[in-house]
Design an enzyme around this catalytic site. Structure first.
Site, PDB file in Angstrom:
ATOM      1  N   LYS A  33      78.903  71.480  84.806  1.00  0.00           N
ATOM      2  CA  LYS A  33      80.431  71.698  84.546  1.00  0.00           C
ATOM      3  C   LYS A  33      80.525  72.341  83.165  1.00  0.00           C
ATOM      4  O   LYS A  33      81.346  73.486  83.138  1.00  0.00           O
ATOM      5  CB  LYS A  33      81.040  70.151  84.149  1.00  0.00           C
ATOM      6  CG  LYS A  33      82.175  70.147  84.409  1.00  0.00           C
ATOM      7  CD  LYS A  33      82.912  68.627  84.142  1.00  0.00           C
ATOM      8  CE  LYS A  33      82.403  67.792  85.376  1.00  0.00           C
ATOM      9  NZ  LYS A  33      82.776  66.148  84.990  1.00  0.00           N
ATOM     10  N   ARG A 104      83.692  64.350  79.061  1.00  0.00           N
ATOM     11  CA  ARG A 104      83.474  64.517  80.644  1.00  0.00           C
ATOM     12  C   ARG A 104      82.056  64.493  80.569  1.00  0.00           C
ATOM     13  O   ARG A 104      81.556  65.332  79.988  1.00  0.00           O
ATOM     14  CB  ARG A 104      84.322  65.412  81.040  1.00  0.00           C
ATOM     15  CG  ARG A 104      85.760  65.853  80.829  1.00  0.00           C
ATOM     16  CD  ARG A 104      86.277  67.276  81.283  1.00  0.00           C
ATOM     17  NE  ARG A 104      86.040  67.516  82.912  1.00  0.00           N
ATOM     18  CZ  ARG A 104      86.337  68.371  83.501  1.00  0.00           C
ATOM     19  NH1 ARG A 104      86.724  69.648  82.698  1.00  0.00           N
ATOM     20  NH2 ARG A 104      86.428  68.371  84.791  1.00  0.00           N
ATOM     21  N   GLY A 113      81.305  62.095  90.863  1.00  0.00           N
ATOM     22  CA  GLY A 113      81.794  60.706  90.594  1.00  0.00           C
ATOM     23  C   GLY A 113      80.647  59.829  89.999  1.00  0.00           C
ATOM     24  O   GLY A 113      81.094  58.704  90.123  1.00  0.00           O
ATOM     25  N   MET A 115      78.953  59.520  87.368  1.00  0.00           N
ATOM     26  CA  MET A 115      79.086  59.347  85.833  1.00  0.00           C
ATOM     27  C   MET A 115      80.499  59.374  85.396  1.00  0.00           C
ATOM     28  O   MET A 115      81.469  59.548  86.148  1.00  0.00           O
ATOM     29  CB  MET A 115      78.204  60.186  85.022  1.00  0.00           C
ATOM     30  CG  MET A 115      76.854  60.463  85.277  1.00  0.00           C
ATOM     31  SD  MET A 115      75.861  61.367  84.740  1.00  0.00           S
ATOM     32  CE  MET A 115      76.510  62.947  85.260  1.00  0.00           C
ATOM     33  N   ARG A 361      82.255  75.221  90.640  1.00  0.00           N
ATOM     34  CA  ARG A 361      80.951  75.190  90.934  1.00  0.00           C
ATOM     35  C   ARG A 361      80.863  75.809  92.147  1.00  0.00           C
ATOM     36  O   ARG A 361      81.657  75.662  93.059  1.00  0.00           O
ATOM     37  CB  ARG A 361      80.312  73.628  90.866  1.00  0.00           C
ATOM     38  CG  ARG A 361      80.867  72.798  91.668  1.00  0.00           C
ATOM     39  CD  ARG A 361      80.525  71.284  91.626  1.00  0.00           C
ATOM     40  NE  ARG A 361      81.301  70.805  92.507  1.00  0.00           N
ATOM     41  CZ  ARG A 361      81.617  69.444  92.097  1.00  0.00           C
ATOM     42  NH1 ARG A 361      81.125  68.722  91.237  1.00  0.00           N
ATOM     43  NH2 ARG A 361      82.666  68.796  92.757  1.00  0.00           N
ATOM     44  N   HIS A 477      86.173  60.425  97.967  1.00  0.00           N
ATOM     45  CA  HIS A 477      84.710  60.203  97.857  1.00  0.00           C
ATOM     46  C   HIS A 477      83.849  60.052  99.150  1.00  0.00           C
ATOM     47  O   HIS A 477      82.804  60.793  99.296  1.00  0.00           O
ATOM     48  CB  HIS A 477      84.699  58.797  97.091  1.00  0.00           C
ATOM     49  CG  HIS A 477      83.423  58.333  96.851  1.00  0.00           C
ATOM     50  ND1 HIS A 477      82.591  57.651  97.450  1.00  0.00           N
ATOM     51  CD2 HIS A 477      82.452  58.729  95.736  1.00  0.00           C
ATOM     52  CE1 HIS A 477      81.473  57.538  97.086  1.00  0.00           C
ATOM     53  NE2 HIS A 477      81.397  58.132  95.790  1.00  0.00           N
ATOM     54  N   SER A 794      43.208  72.578 113.224  1.00  0.00           N
ATOM     55  CA  SER A 794      44.493  72.131 112.871  1.00  0.00           C
ATOM     56  C   SER A 794      44.477  70.844 111.910  1.00  0.00           C
ATOM     57  O   SER A 794      43.708  69.847 112.456  1.00  0.00           O
ATOM     58  CB  SER A 794      45.134  71.484 114.239  1.00  0.00           C
ATOM     59  OG  SER A 794      46.213  71.052 114.232  1.00  0.00           O
ATOM     60  N   CYS A 861      49.348  70.014 111.809  1.00  0.00           N
ATOM     61  CA  CYS A 861      50.036  69.273 113.174  1.00  0.00           C
ATOM     62  C   CYS A 861      50.545  67.780 112.580  1.00  0.00           C
ATOM     63  O   CYS A 861      50.910  67.153 113.367  1.00  0.00           O
ATOM     64  CB  CYS A 861      49.311  69.086 114.345  1.00  0.00           C
ATOM     65  SG  CYS A 861      47.770  68.117 114.227  1.00  0.00           S
ATOM     66  N   TYR A 881      50.011  78.640 111.350  1.00  0.00           N
ATOM     67  CA  TYR A 881      51.242  78.022 111.916  1.00  0.00           C
ATOM     68  C   TYR A 881      51.659  76.627 111.503  1.00  0.00           C
ATOM     69  O   TYR A 881      50.615  75.941 111.137  1.00  0.00           O
ATOM     70  CB  TYR A 881      51.314  78.221 113.530  1.00  0.00           C
ATOM     71  CG  TYR A 881      50.251  77.296 114.154  1.00  0.00           C
ATOM     72  CD1 TYR A 881      50.701  76.039 114.606  1.00  0.00           C
ATOM     73  CD2 TYR A 881      49.069  77.828 114.405  1.00  0.00           C
ATOM     74  CE1 TYR A 881      49.492  75.203 114.995  1.00  0.00           C
ATOM     75  CE2 TYR A 881      47.904  76.910 115.281  1.00  0.00           C
ATOM     76  CZ  TYR A 881      48.435  75.714 115.254  1.00  0.00           C
ATOM     77  OH  TYR A 881      47.463  74.946 115.544  1.00  0.00           O
TER      78      TYR A 881
HETATM   79  P1  ADP Z   1      84.128  64.094  87.781  1.00  0.00           P
HETATM   80  O1  ADP Z   1      82.840  64.890  87.204  1.00  0.00           O
HETATM   81  O2  ADP Z   1      83.902  62.773  88.153  1.00  0.00           O
HETATM   82  O3  ADP Z   1      85.143  65.263  88.663  1.00  0.00           O
HETATM   83  P2  ADP Z   1      85.757  65.123  85.533  1.00  0.00           P
HETATM   84  O4  ADP Z   1      85.135  65.128  84.215  1.00  0.00           O
HETATM   85  O5  ADP Z   1      85.611  66.409  86.279  1.00  0.00           O
HETATM   86  O6  ADP Z   1      84.793  63.966  86.489  1.00  0.00           O
HETATM   87  O7  ADP Z   1      87.164  64.503  85.468  1.00  0.00           O
HETATM   88  C1  ADP Z   1      87.934  63.741  86.163  1.00  0.00           C
HETATM   89  C2  ADP Z   1      89.333  64.119  86.631  1.00  0.00           C
HETATM   90  O8  ADP Z   1      89.812  64.455  85.050  1.00  0.00           O
HETATM   91  C3  ADP Z   1      89.199  65.483  87.256  1.00  0.00           C
HETATM   92  O9  ADP Z   1      90.222  65.429  88.135  1.00  0.00           O
HETATM   93  C4  ADP Z   1      89.671  66.545  86.042  1.00  0.00           C
HETATM   94  O10 ADP Z   1      90.242  67.474  86.589  1.00  0.00           O
HETATM   95  C5  ADP Z   1      90.432  65.601  85.132  1.00  0.00           C
HETATM   96  N1  ADP Z   1      90.298  66.187  83.739  1.00  0.00           N
HETATM   97  C6  ADP Z   1      89.070  66.416  83.139  1.00  0.00           C
HETATM   98  N2  ADP Z   1      89.458  67.141  81.779  1.00  0.00           N
HETATM   99  C7  ADP Z   1      90.834  67.176  81.977  1.00  0.00           C
HETATM  100  C8  ADP Z   1      91.472  68.002  80.799  1.00  0.00           C
HETATM  101  N3  ADP Z   1      91.084  68.310  79.813  1.00  0.00           N
HETATM  102  N4  ADP Z   1      92.872  68.042  81.014  1.00  0.00           N
HETATM  103  C9  ADP Z   1      93.153  67.488  82.191  1.00  0.00           C
HETATM  104  N5  ADP Z   1      92.553  66.909  83.305  1.00  0.00           N
HETATM  105  C10 ADP Z   1      91.295  66.801  82.923  1.00  0.00           C
HETATM  106 MG    MG Z   2      85.164  66.904  88.339  1.00  0.00          MG
END
Ligand code: ADP
Ligand code: MG
Ligand code: MG
Length: 911
Positions: A33, A104, A113, A115, A361, A477, A794, A861, A881
């Site tokens: 990220k 984050r 999702g 962490m 990503r 999810h 083999s 094999c 092979y």
């Molecule tokens: P995950 O890795 O679980 O997606 P994120 O760190 O991306 O967690 O954040 C979860 C949600 O919060 C995402 O929808 C993201 O867009 C939103 N979010 C994170 N940081 C900000 C920010 N600075 N301003 C607005 N929304 C945010």
């Molecule tokens: Mg995210």
């Protein structure tokens, strides 16, 4: 390490200049990220400024006891906070105009999702007033504050999320409000007070001594510096939460990478109808169509989109709703895709008409989409064919090799949802992950039925054959995780009214009630749900799949064969592109009604007594080989002579003893019982302490030359008969379990004599190679001697793994291997991915073999032949092979191509 840089800024400075210290190549430091936020900032895209604390800092935190910030980190963070405040012209906690940030998580490999993240940090009883003053919107300000308390308490203070949800629900009921959006500013302000009380009652002051008020209760932290430090620590800690650990185990992500922490200034998608938040893909992640794809919600924040609480709108509608920001996003999506030269996924927020990028990503996709995207991008000139081949994850192709509903089957669709992850599955309904795990352990197939899944459902999802949810979109999810796992998933089947408590689901509009244990079928390719078990059919390799495989065939240098014991399997292997059979086991040809013939032969005391049963076996064996050689006409078929311990063909001594006892009780005459007693004595005399290391393989051939003789004769006769019909049979005779060269010499001489006899009798020319399995360490170590009398080797890597480790597979896989893996004494199950020590023996066998017999053919094999990672190791060892189960042949073709290509170019990181 103390002088090392641990914090990196990203985003624009106060004057609009780029102030970014990282880039996309720094994933190991900044996490995915953080690295991509930096990259987007470098590209000039609108990214809310912030800074990233490195993954290494997270590991330093863990490496001190008790876990703590390494010296200097707090000061470095303070410096970056001050810098961020300068850029934004706002300060954290400012009573008149507060800076708010998100904290984050983000590790080097995507762990969606798994962490934690905290939004709206920086709000307290005073700064919330500043937010009201700045926005003139007190509802928004109080809502932001209550969200912050809720998230912070759950993530940082370990309070139960339900407590807050229940308070919200109670408030909605009291106000007769249908959704949270119908609650007013006053309600939300009241909720803030209630939430703080929940914290005071439920959070232990012992665990958070610095938050204790005078009376020993926890006060929700008002000091923003404390908020920030605790949130950063909580994100560090979330690296080691159960679901993150479980996910890493499944995805084989090392535990010592750590997570970065991104502290980023907040932007708000919940500031009214010109604000929105959403997720977008530059192509359709389900089928690969070249279109912008995703979901959005107006007037919503962060989590709302994926949580599946409100129904989202399709991304395609965005430009109609918010033309300017929509148009901007369209441009950004194109820019990102050509920059990354791959399909990207994106999180964005629009704050009062202004677009902000929050994440990107290289996007996860189904196998089908991966193939289509790669091929389209070659056609568009964006990537080369080699890159396309390198980009497909062979293990993921397994998804396409899943069964589908039989097109001829009749069934009634009882509910329809979104086709979230392809493939069909049949199983018993379960409503909780715990039930799924339990049923799976008992060997039953289940479909996990949930309102929506959360990261806590991961174990249940792993255990289930398929997943069915009543809520959430294709980016929910359940959908994202199921696609990653290659499990069939139907989501958002809204007619399903689930009562998880009662363990039942009503299908609305019908009188159908699904109970726990009821069998259902789901098809994740079409999104349908069916009562009862639908007949499933085998997959086919065609279209894009076939294109990528044919490109792979151009690049690979290793051959791919199938392991097949029957004509049906041989045909299947051929259909999937096998260039022969690398292992045709013959033991099953001696079971069933033929077992009696084998037993008669073994127990007969003299050679004469063996003649009749052998003649009978010869007849049926000729038929067996005719079938397989005909199916593989023109391609090599390696037939392994009888391998398993002989007692497997004899009656069980326990059953014999029972039978004798019963005969005695019912007064059967002694003369009738006598033969049974003799048989029991014989079976007993042949029983071995350790049959896997006893009389089996070539040792059988030495002890009972008639058996191998009969098999060789049958192979020769079948070959001659097919040749007489103008066919092109290409058998190879393989002698198992050789440890000393003399075994092979002896059996080779005997086999050649028989081949010569048949040749003379049938008047046909036979040219049948004779080789051996290398599956004992001694054979690998003396391969130079053995190669002098072998046309091919083999490597039987299953037995070679057992004998190299001294592991009995059946015993260890159920008993101690799980513990070994858990404790990281072994990192992999050596029966799935070839162990490095075993691989060294294979390499040694290859090198020594080639030294004395440069023309020798070298194959593998064992089951490892179908494991993409092992295939790469075998390529490096110089094998000719690999041979694997028919279903894995396509994977092996691709993996072999990647092995050849990555000798030239490094593989792309597509995780
Ligand atoms: P995950 O890795 O679980 O997606 P994120 O760190 O991306 O967690 O954040 C979860 C949600 O919060 C995402 O929808 C993201 O867009 C939103 N979010 C994170 N940081 C900000 C920010 N600075 N301003 C607005 N929304 C945010
Ligand atoms: Mg995210
Ligand atoms: Mg073996």
């Amino acid at each position: 390490m103390t002088d090392a840089k641990r914090v990196y800024a990203f985003g624009k400075d106060a004057h609009g200049g780029n102030n970014t210290e990282g880039n996309r190549d720094m994933k190991m430091v900044l996490g995915g990220k953080g690295a991509n936020l930096a990259e987007m900032a470098n590209m000039g895209l609108p990214v809310p400024p912030g800074f990233t604390i490195s993954c290494q800092a997270c590991m330093e935190y863990y490496n001190s006891t008790p876990p703590a910030f390494p010296p200097g980190l707090a000061e470095e963070i303070d410096g970056y906070v001050a810098d961020l405040e300068g850029k934004m012209g706002k300060t954290l906690g400012d009573p008149s105009d507060p800076l708010l940030v998100s904290v984050r998580s983000g590790s080097p490999f995507s762990m969606p999702g798994m962490m934690d993240t905290v939004l709206n940090l920086g709000l307290n009883d005073v700064s919330v007033r500043g937010l009201i003053a700045q926005t003139g919107n007190d509802r928004f300000a109080w809502d932001s504050y209550r969200r912050f308390i809720q998230m912070f308490s759950k993530v940082v203070l370990d309070a139960k999320g339900d407590l807050f949800e229940n308070a919200l629900t109670t408030k909605r009921h009291a106000r007769n409000a249908a959704t949270d959006a119908d609650l007013g500013a006053d309600d939300l302000r009241d909720l803030v007070a209630e939430f703080k009380e929940i914290v005071a009652v439920n959070v232990s002051a012992k665990e958070f001594p610095e938050l204790a008020d005078g009376g020993g209760r926890v006060a929700f932290p008002q000091d923003v510096a404390i908020q920030l430090r605790l949130a950063i620590e909580a994100v560090f800690r979330s690296w080691m939460n159960d679901r993150a650990c479980e996910y890493r185990k499944m995805e084989r992500i090392p535990d010592d990478l750590g997570t970065a922490v991104n502290v980023q200034s907040m932007v708000f998608g919940n500031k009214g109808e010109t604000s929105a938040t959403g997720v977008a893909f530059t192509r359709n992640p389900a089928d690969g169509t070249n279109e912008f794809y995703g979901d959005f919600l107006t007037n919503a924040q962060g989590e709302d989109v994926v949580a599946g609480i409100r129904n989202t709108s399709a991304l395609a509608d965005l430009p109609a709703v918010l033309p300017e920001a929509g148009g901007e996003l369209w441009k950004v999506l194109s820019t990102l895709e050509s920059h990354y030269r791959d399909m990207c996924d994106i999180e964005f927020t629009i704050e009062q008409g202004t677009l902000w990028m929050l994440q990107t990503r290289v996007g996860k996709r189904t196998a089908r989409a991966a193939l289509k995207v790669a091929i389209d991008m070659v056609e568009e000139g964006l990537i080369t064919r080699e890159e396309a081949v390198l980009r497909i994850d062979p293990a993921q192709l397994d998804q396409l090799l899943h069964p589908q509903f039989d097109a001829k089957a009749h069934y009634e669709v009882v509910a329809k949802g979104l086709n979230a992850s392809p493939g069909a599955a049949v199983g018993e309904v379960v409503f909780t992950s715990a039930d799924a795990v339990e049923a799976r352990a008992a060997g039953r197939n289940v479909i996990l039925v949930r309102w929506e899944t959360t990261p806590d459902d991961l174990r249940g999802m792993i255990a289930a054959q398929g997943i069915l949810t009543s809520h959430g979109g294709k980016t929910s999810h359940a959908a994202v995780v199921a696609r990653g796992m290659g499990k069939p998933c139907v989501c958002g089947a809204e007619r399903l009214k689930i009562d998880a408590e009662k363990k039942q689901a009503v299908i609305s509009g019908t009188d159908i009630v699904l109970g726990e244990g009821d069998i259902i079928s789901i098809d994740g390719t079409t999104g349908i749900v069916v009562m009862g078990a639908v007949e499933l059919v085998e997959p086919e390799v065609s279209g894009d799949f076939d294109t990528i495989l044919s490109w792979s065939d151009e690049y690979r240098t290793m051959g791919v064969r199938a392991n097949a014991d029957t004509p049906d399997d041989a045909v299947l292997g051929r259909r999937f592109g096998a260039e022969g059979i690398g292992l045709c086991r013959t033991e099953h040809m001696f079971l069933g009604d033929r077992k009696q013939i084998v037993q008669d032969m073994i127990i007969s005391e003299d050679e004469a007594g063996r003649t009749a049963p052998l003649a009978e076996l010869l007849k049926v064996q000729v038929e067996d080989y005719l079938g397989i050689f005909a199916a593989m006409d023109g391609l090599p078929v390696t037939v392994r002579l009888l391998d398993p311990p002989l007692h497997e063909f004899l009656d069980s001594p326990r059953e014999l003893a029972v039978e004798i006892a019963r005969m005695e009780c019912t007064g059967v005459s002694q003369s009738e019982i006598a033969p049974k007693r003799r048989l029991l004595a014989l079976v007993d005399s042949m029983s071995e302490m350790n049959p896997m290391l006893g009389l089996r393989g070539c040792r059988l051939g030495i002890m009972f030359p008639e058996i191998y003789g009969m098999q060789v004769r049958a192979i020769a006769i079948a070959t001659c008969q097919l040749k007489a019909q103008g066919r092109d049979p290409r058998p190879e005779i393989m002698i198992p379990l050789v440890s000393v060269v003399a075994e092979l010499e002896t059996l080779r001489a005997e086999s050649e004599a028989i081949l010569a006899q048949v040749q003379a009798q049938e008047g046909c020319v036979l040219d049948i190679p004779i080789g051996t399995m290398i599956e004992l360490p001694r054979a690998a170590i003396t391969a130079d001697e053995i190669a002098k009398v072998a046309d091919f080797f083999s490597f039987g890597t299953n037995d070679l793994t057992q004998t190299t480790f001294g592991f009995s597979r059946d015993d260890i896989e159920s008993k101690f291997l799980p513990r070994y893996l858990e404790r990281k004494i072994l990192l992999r199950n050596p029966f799935e991915t070839v162990d490095s020590g075993v691989a060294m023996l294979v390499k040694m066998g290859c090198d020594l073999g080639r030294k004395t017999n440069p023309k020798i053919k070298l194959g593998v094999c064992g089951e490892h032949g179908g494991d993409p990672e092992s295939v790469k190791i075998f390529h490096a060892a110089g094998l000719t092979y690999v041979s694997c189960s028919p279903y894995r042949v396509p994977l092996a073709r691709l993996a072999a191509a990647q092995a050849a290509l990555s000798e030239k170019a490094p593989a792309s990181d597509n995780r």
